[in-house]
Design a protein around this motif. Structure first.
Motif, short mmCIF file in Angstrom:
data_model
loop_
_atom_site.label_atom_id
_atom_site.label_comp_id
_atom_site.label_asym_id
_atom_site.label_seq_id
_atom_site.Cartn_x
_atom_site.Cartn_y
_atom_site.Cartn_z
N ALA A 144 -7.22 33.17 7.17
CA ALA A 144 -8.46 33.29 6.41
C ALA A 144 -9.48 33.94 7.31
CB ALA A 144 -8.93 31.91 5.96
N PRO A 145 -10.42 34.70 6.75
CA PRO A 145 -11.38 35.39 7.62
C PRO A 145 -12.12 34.40 8.52
CG PRO A 145 -11.60 36.13 5.34
CD PRO A 145 -10.60 35.03 5.35
N GLY A 146 -12.19 34.73 9.77
CA GLY A 146 -12.95 33.92 10.72
C GLY A 146 -12.23 32.67 11.16
N GLN A 147 -10.98 32.47 10.73
CA GLN A 147 -10.26 31.26 11.09
C GLN A 147 -8.99 31.65 11.85
OE1 GLN A 147 -11.59 28.43 10.33
NE2 GLN A 147 -12.87 28.71 8.52
N GLU A 148 -8.52 30.68 12.59
CA GLU A 148 -7.27 30.88 13.31
C GLU A 148 -6.13 30.90 12.28
OE1 GLU A 148 -7.24 31.37 16.54
OE2 GLU A 148 -5.07 31.59 16.62
N PRO A 149 -5.18 31.86 12.40
CA PRO A 149 -4.06 31.87 11.45
C PRO A 149 -3.23 30.60 11.57
CG PRO A 149 -4.20 33.95 12.62
CD PRO A 149 -5.17 33.03 13.28
N VAL A 150 -2.60 30.25 10.49
CA VAL A 150 -1.79 29.04 10.44
C VAL A 150 -0.36 29.44 10.13
CG1 VAL A 150 -1.50 26.82 9.31
CG2 VAL A 150 -3.77 27.80 9.54
N GLY A 184 8.34 22.79 6.62
CA GLY A 184 7.06 22.18 6.21
C GLY A 184 6.08 21.90 7.32
N ALA A 185 6.43 22.11 8.56
CA ALA A 185 5.48 21.87 9.65
C ALA A 185 4.45 22.98 9.68
CB ALA A 185 6.23 21.81 10.97
N THR A 186 3.25 22.67 10.12
CA THR A 186 2.20 23.68 10.23
C THR A 186 1.65 23.66 11.65
OG1 THR A 186 0.65 22.06 9.40
CG2 THR A 186 1.42 23.71 7.83
N ARG A 187 1.31 24.82 12.15
CA ARG A 187 0.71 24.95 13.48
C ARG A 187 -0.32 26.06 13.43
NH1 ARG A 187 3.14 21.10 14.11
NH2 ARG A 187 4.59 20.44 15.74
N PHE A 188 -1.38 25.88 14.18
CA PHE A 188 -2.28 27.00 14.39
C PHE A 188 -1.59 27.98 15.32
CE2 PHE A 188 -5.65 23.99 13.09
CZ PHE A 188 -6.21 24.79 12.11
N LEU A 189 -1.90 29.24 15.13
CA LEU A 189 -1.22 30.27 15.90
C LEU A 189 -1.45 30.09 17.40
CD1 LEU A 189 0.41 32.92 15.85
CD2 LEU A 189 -1.76 34.15 15.76
N ASP A 190 -2.70 29.84 17.78
CA ASP A 190 -2.98 29.74 19.22
C ASP A 190 -2.26 28.56 19.83
OD1 ASP A 190 -4.50 28.03 17.75
OD2 ASP A 190 -6.39 28.39 18.82
N VAL A 191 -2.17 27.46 19.06
CA VAL A 191 -1.48 26.29 19.56
C VAL A 191 0.00 26.60 19.74
CG1 VAL A 191 -0.86 23.91 19.01
CG2 VAL A 191 -3.14 24.78 18.44
N LEU A 192 0.53 27.31 18.78
CA LEU A 192 1.95 27.60 18.81
C LEU A 192 2.29 28.56 19.96
CD1 LEU A 192 4.63 27.17 17.32
CD2 LEU A 192 4.14 29.25 16.04
N LEU A 193 1.44 29.58 20.12
CA LEU A 193 1.74 30.57 21.15
C LEU A 193 1.58 30.00 22.55
CD1 LEU A 193 0.33 33.87 19.65
CD2 LEU A 193 2.64 32.99 19.64
N ALA A 194 0.76 28.95 22.65
CA ALA A 194 0.61 28.33 23.96
C ALA A 194 1.92 27.71 24.40
CB ALA A 194 -0.49 27.27 23.90
N GLU A 195 2.67 27.24 23.44
CA GLU A 195 3.96 26.62 23.78
C GLU A 195 4.95 26.96 22.65
OE1 GLU A 195 5.97 22.29 24.46
OE2 GLU A 195 3.79 22.39 24.17
N PRO A 196 5.52 28.15 22.70
CA PRO A 196 6.31 28.63 21.55
C PRO A 196 7.53 27.76 21.26
CG PRO A 196 5.86 30.41 23.11
CD PRO A 196 5.45 29.15 23.77
N GLN A 197 8.07 27.15 22.30
CA GLN A 197 9.33 26.45 22.08
C GLN A 197 9.14 25.00 21.70
OE1 GLN A 197 12.49 27.49 21.83
NE2 GLN A 197 11.73 29.60 21.92
N GLN A 198 7.95 24.61 21.35
CA GLN A 198 7.73 23.21 21.00
C GLN A 198 8.56 22.85 19.78
OE1 GLN A 198 3.81 22.64 18.78
NE2 GLN A 198 3.38 24.42 20.06
N ASP A 199 8.85 21.56 19.68
CA ASP A 199 9.68 21.10 18.58
C ASP A 199 8.87 21.00 17.31
OD1 ASP A 199 11.95 21.01 19.99
OD2 ASP A 199 11.75 18.88 20.60
N MET A 200 9.53 21.33 16.22
CA MET A 200 8.86 21.26 14.93
C MET A 200 9.40 20.07 14.16
SD MET A 200 6.75 23.50 14.92
CE MET A 200 6.48 24.50 16.38
N GLU A 201 8.52 19.31 13.59
CA GLU A 201 8.95 18.17 12.80
C GLU A 201 9.42 18.65 11.42
OE1 GLU A 201 5.94 18.94 13.63
OE2 GLU A 201 4.55 18.63 11.95
#
Lengths: 713, 726
Positions: B117-123, B129-146
């Motif tokens: 969305a404009p002005g927001q971090e991509p999701v 069904g798990a959701t992550r913000f892009l920056d959070v995900l890229l910080a640790e790409p290999q994190q486990d997804m529930e």
């Protein structure tokens, strides 16, 4: 004339119910135009001179409360006022300089200047000398002495009258506004050092002179003048050259006033406008400053004859009789009472007295009294109705004063059998006899010597005694009988105050007498023991109205700052209700009102009801109801009206305000009614005529009649 | 009113014949509303400037790589993000030419979509069904997804909704034929699942929007029903295993014409408007290639546009523009939705005036199935559901009646309809009358000899009919010269298109008087006209020659006047009144006048009416103007003695029409010699009126002042009043 508590069948008396109101509009009171204003920067006291020769003293720091009124006099015309320290001088066209006694509210000394009519009087910045400008073209210097003033010398006589004067801040030079010119005098030598010629208005006939109505002399040797050609001119007094010319109006610039720091100047014009000039640099960051016209205020309908700068506000007054205090908003940071525009239209004292039992009202005019009997109506009606008047009100009596002096106070006894009034030099007492429809009055000839004059008069509830407030806050008690009156006692305050008493109140049972003076002191005397009973703790604001409750003998007081107190005389302490009011605090809307409460009365049918009024409303305070909450609606009558009856009780609070009658001059009651009086101001008049030619008669002719209101069962 | 504007082709689609896929994976908004990122289903991402319809940049993946999720623009960083081969996230900037050299990260689970969305971090939303913000995900790409959804659950659709500072990811999953809505709040990371009410068929498309504290889900079903469900923005706290049932309301039932929808899509534009693509236009046959905007409050079609070629059931809406892939092109169509008022919503169902005789809106399986969720009806509203029961109670079903109409004789039909009308209650009637009328009209059109006048009048009299419900009725009546029915229609229909109003006017003006005067019109309006003309001699044009006049006009004079004009038709001899003739005679026949009065009272919109007015011939215009002038003068004369009537044209209506006529035919009227006298007469009269009204204005001022004066006088010197305090 009273509240009828016609509470509807079955309903609780919590609901106030209906009242029958006598709306009286035949009180033709007309305030006089304002001629001069002098503001004392040190004490923040303001003196206002009116065209009828009266002088009113307003306390600027106490909510612009009108503390004192020095009654006027025929033939006395004040042209200028001047404070010397705490002493007030005036000069007028009678050619006399008057110093007023502000304690006894009368002229203290009168000195003829022997120069014909005096147009202006001004004191030097050092406070040692007074200069007056006379019709014969002389500027006369008077030395200010401790017990008076003494003529010192004349400056060089010029041809033509001296209309305005202003001292140089150094006190060595003086500028005089004359016809067609401004003259500068050296005080030491008395010679004219400069002459500035003021040209006529464009297109004016040759023989028409240009009148310099006002001059100010600045420390940097700038002279600013306002003239009859409608211009404000800025001169360099060194070179005698005109620096700047402001065309302000088509007609006259009548008055100028300079702020203390010499950065702001206000001019009053005959168009009813007040124009402000400020000493500002024209370009940002530059040192060069000049006088720039900044603001125009239009709060008057007629000539503005006097202006003054009181620090944070501009005060102006003129032919339309109202005093306008216009705050300079740049000097106020927050919105408060001080930052609101204020107008003083009516005196802050009662001009109407009611004979409650006889349904009579006495109107006090400057030089005569009128006694009226109110009308009657048998009818009943629903709220909002006008009842058919079965007997019209009747003017029983018109009493003209003897001599030139104006009436300062008057009273009619509750039974209607006695009538008294006082001027500054004489007190007169009349016996009024009602025989069927005839009325006759007899003047009581042998009055006790102490009854020389009075500041305030008051009859006891049973009409057997007269109380007269006299010098040094003393009160004379005089007992009245059919053909004689005897001085019984004189109460003197223990504090030794020399201020005049402006309010007197006696209890219904004849036991107590309360007095209030300009020192904000309230003394209570016992009429049975003839001794001082106690003194109410001094509150910082002046007492604007007070009365003793007929059943509880509590003294109810309203102050200029809108606070109300209730003091139990018997217990010599504030009542619980009063303490509760102080603890909870009055509603902010109540405190925001800008006219003081001018009378307090009580509802005889319900002892919990106290009736107050100011110029715009009257208010019934029901002490049995809770006080209004901080954020609740104060003026809730309309809201309550629209509610079903059960809900009203929840929303009721103690202050029941009625604004139906405006402006209100008096509200009172009798066995059953509550009188009030109001009047309208003069209608607008366009400033087509130059100020000098606009007379008071013109204003009066255009004015509407005054009115007054009464409420009865 | 909503309107669709002229669109433009943004790009061509590379679609093979008979392919049901558009070849576009997604369209996402770029930095502003003029830039979009189009991701095709193969390997390329293209940035377009919409106003120029021009590509600004294009990036292609290497052979063998597959874009599995539409690229989005991260407005926070100015970068593009795309997912290839489900797990590789690629991030690049505008000036990167080779995408392979750009940043990439491999994550541990399959990505379903990236939402931005404009002005927001991509999701990032994962398949499970798990959701992550892009920056959070890229910080640790290999994190486990529930795993949020169960293994046999498949995401069908997802979206990101922003309202103020809050964001929600909504996705719809399918599990064993049932659909679930999952709502994930991104602020507090709360989550809720709802079970959608199912109807057996799978929804075709979803759309989500946030308004007034709720998240609204719009779903389109193959039977043409658009349902809406609302989920509170504040999600129920606590993790709940059980999916809550999500009730839905029927927002709109689209007329289908026949057959179920296959590839259609609906998007909610605002609280009252829904755009639908891939459904038939209700008045343009069974073709499904339309883009329509419907008003859900009034159930009216607001705008429609034919889309050439196949519709793929895909479309996007960004910033007042619809992006519709169709045929071999991707079109951008700007639209506008104004706040609708009932008046503007009505009558605009069919805006295209030149439509061919459309088949009546069919009601295929009405009646028998009404207790079920019936398949498409002409226009079904939510309210219908409530009223259906009572409807079913009437003896004869609408279907049976329609069958009877198709074959039965006129008398039988009339009887059947009369009994039906008398037995049905109002809501049921409202639903049925339209279909009955349509059936009748259809038969009349098919069989020229068949014209059930009485039945139609009956139906019109129910006051339940409107033009948009049965658009051909008035046309048929005009064709058959059934003026009585025309009058009733004009009275009863609130939504007659201006073109048709004009057509009526034309017919009324051109029909010979002899034909008109025989018609039985509504008595009240005839009586009104008679009353109005009573002061003067009621005069028919046909009587003119007889020379009996009572009002001072000699026959010869009048004849001279008329004889000097060019006479347009033998039937009409427009007479020109002399200037200011206060005792004018009616220039036209009684019945013609009555019919024209109906036209005067028909609601219209000036801008729509003017072009059609221009089609009138000059003699007609002059005749009509004469009649209007007559009315005007009459009204002026009888301003106090108005003839009582239920319906009569108002002064304003008359003046408006005079203005309109003069506007529409200004040049003609100026040029035509026969109009000269009429116009100068009118001008003189108007001038006199203006003078009068100026004087009246002055009097008004003084009277007002008097009123004021009186008020202040009320407060005399003394009065005794009663006041009440509370």
């Amino acid at each position: 004339m009273i509240f009828t508590d016609k509470t509807k069948k079955g309903t609780e008396t919590r609901i106030m119910g209906e009242f029958k109101v006598h709306r009286v509009r035949f009180f033709d009171y007309m305030p006089s135009g304002i001629r001069a204003i002098a503001f004392n920067q040190q004490t923040e006291i303001m003196a206002v001179a009116r065209l009828d020769g009266s002088v009113e003293i307003f306390n600027f720091s106490d909510h612009l409360f009108q503390e004192k009124v020095i009654p006027g006099k025929e033939q006395r015309s004040i042209e200028a006022l001047c404070w010397v320290g705490e002493r007030l001088f005036s000069a007028g066209l009678s050619g006399e300089i008057i110093e007023f006694d502000l304690h006894n509210l009368r002229p203290k000394l009168t000195i003829d200047a022997y120069g014909g009519p005096i147009w202006t009087i001004t004191v030097n910045p050092q406070g040692t000398h007074l200069a007056v400008g006379c019709e014969d073209g002389t500027v006369k210097l008077f030395e200010v002495l401790e017990d008076g003033i003494q003529f010192e010398r004349n400056l060089d006589r010029k041809k033509g009258r001296i209309l305005s004067l202003c001292w140089h801040p150094s006190g060595t030079k003086i500028a005089a506004g004359m016809m067609d010119m401004i003259c500068m005098f050296d005080i030491k030598t008395g010679h004219a050092i400069h002459r500035l010629l003021v040209d006529k208005a464009r297109g004016a006939p040759k023989n028409q002179e240009c009148v310099v109505w006002s001059v100010v002399y600045l420390a940097d040797d700038t002279v600013i003048s306002g003239d009859s050609a409608g211009r404000v001119k800025v001169w360099d007094a060194h070179t005698g050259t005109l620096i700047k010319n402001h065309d302000v109006t088509k007609w006259d610039v009548l008055t100028l006033s300079l702020s203390q720091d010499e950065t702001s100047l206000v001019a009053g014009t005959s168009e009813g406008t007040v124009v402000q000039f400020q000493f500002l640099s024209t370009a940002l960051g530059q040192e060069d400053k000049e006088w720039v016209r900044t603001r125009t205020f239009k709060n008057h309908t007629h000539d503005v004859r006097a202006v003054a700068e009181a620090g944070s506000a501009i005060i102006s007054g003129g032919m339309d009789t109202q005093l306008v205090v216009r705050p300079l908003l740049e000097k106020h940071d927050v919105k408060s009472q001080a930052s609101a525009l204020r107008k003083v239209q009516f005196p802050h004292r009662r001009l109407v007295s009611c004979a409650k039992k006889a349904q009579l009202v006495l109107f006090q005019y400057p030089s005569h009294l009128e006694l009226w009997r109110l009308g009657e109506s048998e009818g009943h009606g629903t709220p909002g109705d006008k009842l058919p008047v079965q007997r019209n009100p009747e003017k029983l009596l018109q009493l003209k004063t003897k001599g030139e002096e104006h009436i300062c106070c008057s009273a009619v006894s509750p039974c209607g059998g006695w009538l008294a009034y006082s001027t500054t030099s004489s007190l007169r007492l009349y016996k009024v006899q009602h025989e069927n429809n005839n009325i006759s009055i007899t003047k009581m000839s042998k009055l006790p010597k102490v009854l020389h004059w009075a500041h305030q008069l008051c009859f006891s509830a049973d009409s057997s005694q007269l109380f007269a407030a006299s010098a040094n806050s003393s009160v004379h008690v005089v007992s009245l009988s059919a053909n004689s009156c005897k001085h019984k006692h004189t109460f003197k305050p223990k504090t030794g105050s020399t201020q005049p008493i402006h309010l007197l109140s006696v209890s219904a049972d004849g036991q107590w007498l309360a007095t209030a003076n300009s020192d904000c002191e309230i003394h209570i005397y016992s009429l049975t023991t003839l001794k001082s009973h106690c003194k109410v703790p001094v509150y910082r604001s002046g007492v604007s109205a007070m009365a003793i409750h007929p059943t509880t003998n509590n003294l109810f007081m309203a102050h200029a700052d809108q606070q109300v107190f209730e003091f139990s005389i018997e217990q010599k302490q504030y009542t619980d209700w009063s303490r509760q009011v102080q603890r909870v605090g009055l509603h902010f809307k109540w405190l925001e009102r800008d006219t003081p409460v001018t009378s307090v009365t009580f509802n005889p049918r319900n002892p919990a009801h106290i009736i107050l009024h100011d110029m715009y409303m009257f208010c019934v305070i029901d002490q049995s109801l809770p006080l209004p909450q901080k954020y609740s609606q104060l003026y809730n009558q309309l809201t309550l009206k629209s509610m079903p009856e059960q809900e009203r009780q929840e929303h009721c609070h103690a202050f029941k305000v009625c604004k139906l009658f405006q402006p209100l001059m008096c509200v009172g009651h009798d066995g059953g009614s509550l009188p009030g009086g109001g009047r309208a101001l003069p209608a607008g008049h366009h400033g087509e005529t130059p100020g000098a030619s606009q007379t008071e008669e013109e204003v009066l002719r255009r004015s509407e009649k005054c009115h007054m209101v009464l409420i009865s069962c | 009113m909503a309107a669709l504007f002229e669109g433009a082709t943004l790009c061509a689609l590379s679609v093979e014949q008979n392919n049901t896929e558009s070849g576009i994976q997604g369209i996402e908004l770029d930095r502003d509303d003029d830039h979009v990122v189009v991701t095709d289903s193969k390997r390329s991402v293209t940035l377009y400037k919409v106003s120029d319809q021009k590509p600004l940049g294009s990036w292609t993946m290497k052979q063998g790589q597959r874009i599995t999720c539409p690229a989005v623009y991260n407005s926070k960083t100015g970068e593009y993000v795309v997912v290839t081969d489900d797990t590789v996230i690629r991030v690049w900037k505008d000036d990167d030419i080779n995408i392979d050299k750009a940043f990439k990260a491999t994550v541990s689970a399959d990505v379903w979509r990236i939402h931005s969305a404009p002005g927001q971090e991509p999701v990032i939303l994962f398949h499970r069904g798990a959701t992550r913000f892009l920056d959070v995900l890229l910080a640790e790409p290999q994190q486990d997804m529930e795993n949020v959804i169960s293994d046999d659950e498949v995401i069908r659709w997802s979206n990101l909704i922003t309202s103020g500072k809050q964001q929600w990811v909504l996705f719809i999953t399918e599990q064993k034929g049932e659909h679930f809505l999952h709502v994930q709040s991104l602020g507090d990371m709360t989550r809720a699942a709802y079970r959608l009410e199912s109807t057996g068929s799978a929804p075709l498309s979803f759309s989500a929007s946030a308004r007034s504290g709720n998240l609204h889900i719009l779903s389109l079903y193959p039977d043409g029903c658009v349902y809406e469900s609302a989920v509170p923005m504040r999600l129920p706290g606590g993790v709940r295993a059980e999916a809550l049932p999500l009730p839905r309301t029927l927002l709109l039932r689209l007329p289908l014409g026949g057959g179920a929808l296959a590839s259609a899509s609906a998007v909610s534009l605002d609280a009252a408007h829904v755009a639908v693509v891939g459904v038939p236009h209700p008045s343009a046959g069974a073709g499904k290639d339309y883009l329509c905007i419907w008003n859900t409050n009034f159930q009216t079609l607001q705008a429609g546009k034919e889309m050439a070629g196949r519709i793929y059931g895909q479309f996007w809406c960004y910033h007042r523009k619809l992006y519709v892939p169709h045929g071999k092109a991707l079109s951008v169509i700007p639209f506008e939705c104004q706040k609708s008022s009932l008046a503007s919503a009505l009558g605009k169902l069919k805006q295209s005036g030149g439509c061919e005789m459309a088949p009546p809106v069919p009601l295929p399986s009405w009646g028998a199935e009404t207790h079920e969720d019936a398949s498409a009806a002409g226009m079904e509203t939510r309210r219908n559901k409530l009223t259906r029961k009572s409807h079913g109670a009437s003896n004869v079903s609408v279907d049976q009646l329609i069958d009877q109409i198709k074959t039965g004789s006129e008398e039988d039909v009339q009887k059947a309809v009369a009994s039906f009308i008398s037995k049905s209650d109002l809501p049921a009637l409202q639903l049925a009358v339209g279909s009955l009328a349509s059936a009748l009209v259809a038969r009349s059109l098919a069989e020229p000899s068949y014209y059930p006048h009485k039945v139609l009048v009956q139906l019109v009299h129910t006051q339940c009919l409107s033009h948009s419900v049965c658009p051909d009725l008035l046309k048929l009546a005009l064709e058959k010269k059934d003026f009585a029915l025309c009058q009733f229609c004009l009275q009863a229909f609130p939504d007659i298109p201006e073109a048709l109003t004009c057509a009526c006017l034309n017919v009324f003006l051109s029909t010979p008087n002899s034909e008109l005067e025989t018609v039985a019109l509504e008595t009240d309006s005839v009586a009104f006209m008679e009353g109005l003309s009573a002061a003067t001699a009621p005069e028919d044009e046909e009587d003119e020659g007889k020379g009996t006049r009572q009002n001072g006009f000699s026959t010869t004079a009048s004849q001279e006047e008329s004889s000097c004009e060019a006479q347009p038709t033998p039937h009409q001899k427009p007479k020109l009144p002399i200037p200011m003739p206060l005792d004018m005679t009616r220039p036209i026949g009684l019945h013609r006048a009555v019919l024209l009065n109906e036209i005067l009272q028909t609601p219209y919109s000036e801008s729509f009416l003017l072009p059609h007015l221009k089609e009138l011939t000059t003699p007609h215009v002059i005749l009509y103007l004469q009649y209007l002038q007559f009315l005007y003068v009459k009204y002026y004369q009888d301003i106090n003695t108005q003839v009582p009537a239920l319906r009569s044209p108002t002064m304003t209506q008359i003046i408006d029409w005079v203005c309109l006529l003069v506007d529409a035919h200004f040049t003609v009227l100026v040029m035509a010699p026969e109009a000269k006298e009429l116009l100068s007469g009118l001008h003189g009269f108007v001038k006199a009126q203006m003078k009068l009204f100026t004087d009246l204005g002055k009097i008004e001022g003084s009277l007002h002042a008097l009123k004021k004066v009186k008020k202040s006088k009320n407060n005399g010197q003394y009065s005794i009043e009663v006041i009440e305090l509370f």
